[in-house]
Design a protein around this motif. Sequence first.
Motif, short mmCIF file in Angstrom:
data_model
loop_
_atom_site.label_atom_id
_atom_site.label_comp_id
_atom_site.label_asym_id
_atom_site.label_seq_id
_atom_site.Cartn_x
_atom_site.Cartn_y
_atom_site.Cartn_z
N VAL A 159 38.74 -2.08 40.37
CA VAL A 159 38.17 -2.89 39.30
C VAL A 159 37.52 -4.15 39.87
O VAL A 159 36.45 -4.56 39.43
N VAL A 160 38.13 -4.76 40.88
CA VAL A 160 37.54 -5.93 41.52
C VAL A 160 36.21 -5.56 42.17
O VAL A 160 35.22 -6.31 42.06
N LEU B 7 39.44 -1.48 30.95
CA LEU B 7 38.78 -1.87 32.18
C LEU B 7 37.69 -0.85 32.51
O LEU B 7 37.83 0.33 32.15
N GLY C 163 33.66 -5.37 39.52
CA GLY C 163 33.28 -6.73 39.14
C GLY C 163 32.29 -7.34 40.11
O GLY C 163 31.32 -8.01 39.68
N ARG C 164 32.46 -7.09 41.38
CA ARG C 164 31.51 -7.60 42.39
C ARG C 164 30.13 -6.97 42.20
O ARG C 164 29.11 -7.63 42.30
N GLN D 170 28.96 -5.78 39.37
CA GLN D 170 28.39 -6.34 38.14
C GLN D 170 27.77 -7.71 38.42
O GLN D 170 26.70 -8.02 37.91
N ALA D 171 28.44 -8.52 39.24
CA ALA D 171 27.95 -9.86 39.55
C ALA D 171 26.67 -9.79 40.39
O ALA D 171 25.80 -10.63 40.22
N ASP E 1 40.05 -13.63 35.62
CA ASP E 1 40.86 -13.33 36.79
C ASP E 1 41.76 -12.16 36.46
O ASP E 1 41.99 -11.84 35.30
N VAL F 296 37.48 -12.99 39.28
CA VAL F 296 36.47 -11.99 38.93
C VAL F 296 35.72 -12.46 37.69
O VAL F 296 36.12 -13.42 37.04
N GLN F 297 34.68 -11.78 37.37
CA GLN F 297 33.97 -11.93 36.09
C GLN F 297 33.56 -10.52 35.72
O GLN F 297 32.55 -10.00 36.19
N ILE F 298 34.42 -9.85 34.94
CA ILE F 298 34.25 -8.43 34.65
C ILE F 298 34.07 -8.23 33.15
O ILE F 298 34.88 -8.72 32.36
N HIS G 280 35.10 -10.51 28.37
CA HIS G 280 35.17 -10.68 29.83
C HIS G 280 36.57 -11.09 30.25
O HIS G 280 37.30 -11.72 29.48
#
Length: 109
Positions: free
Chosen positions: A99-100, A65, A103-104, A106-107, A41, A21-23, A38
Amino acid sequence: MSADPQFEQDRKRRNADRRAVQIGIKVRRPGETWFSSHIADLSITGFRLQSFMKLRPGDDLWLMLPGFEGRRARVLWTRGHESGCSFERPLHPAILDHVVQIGRRQADG
């Protein structure tokens, strides 16, 4: 010569299902103020923090988070501006999935 029991326990924690991830998160040391950072993973047991904080193995942190209250974590290792950390209490799998997903978004956003 037998392996260090703490090292073996930490190694088993790292073997949890990691999600790349990149959160964006908030992080702080106890008694300090929150700042943006950030994670790269994430698993139910820990995360890889990307931060300019000077951290050492054994340091305690609070991590926020997206959409959740602060959670305690401990630094297991550091390498440059990255640190491997374990949560004091594992995440519920549904929280990890949520949370994943954040993250998606956000990306993509």
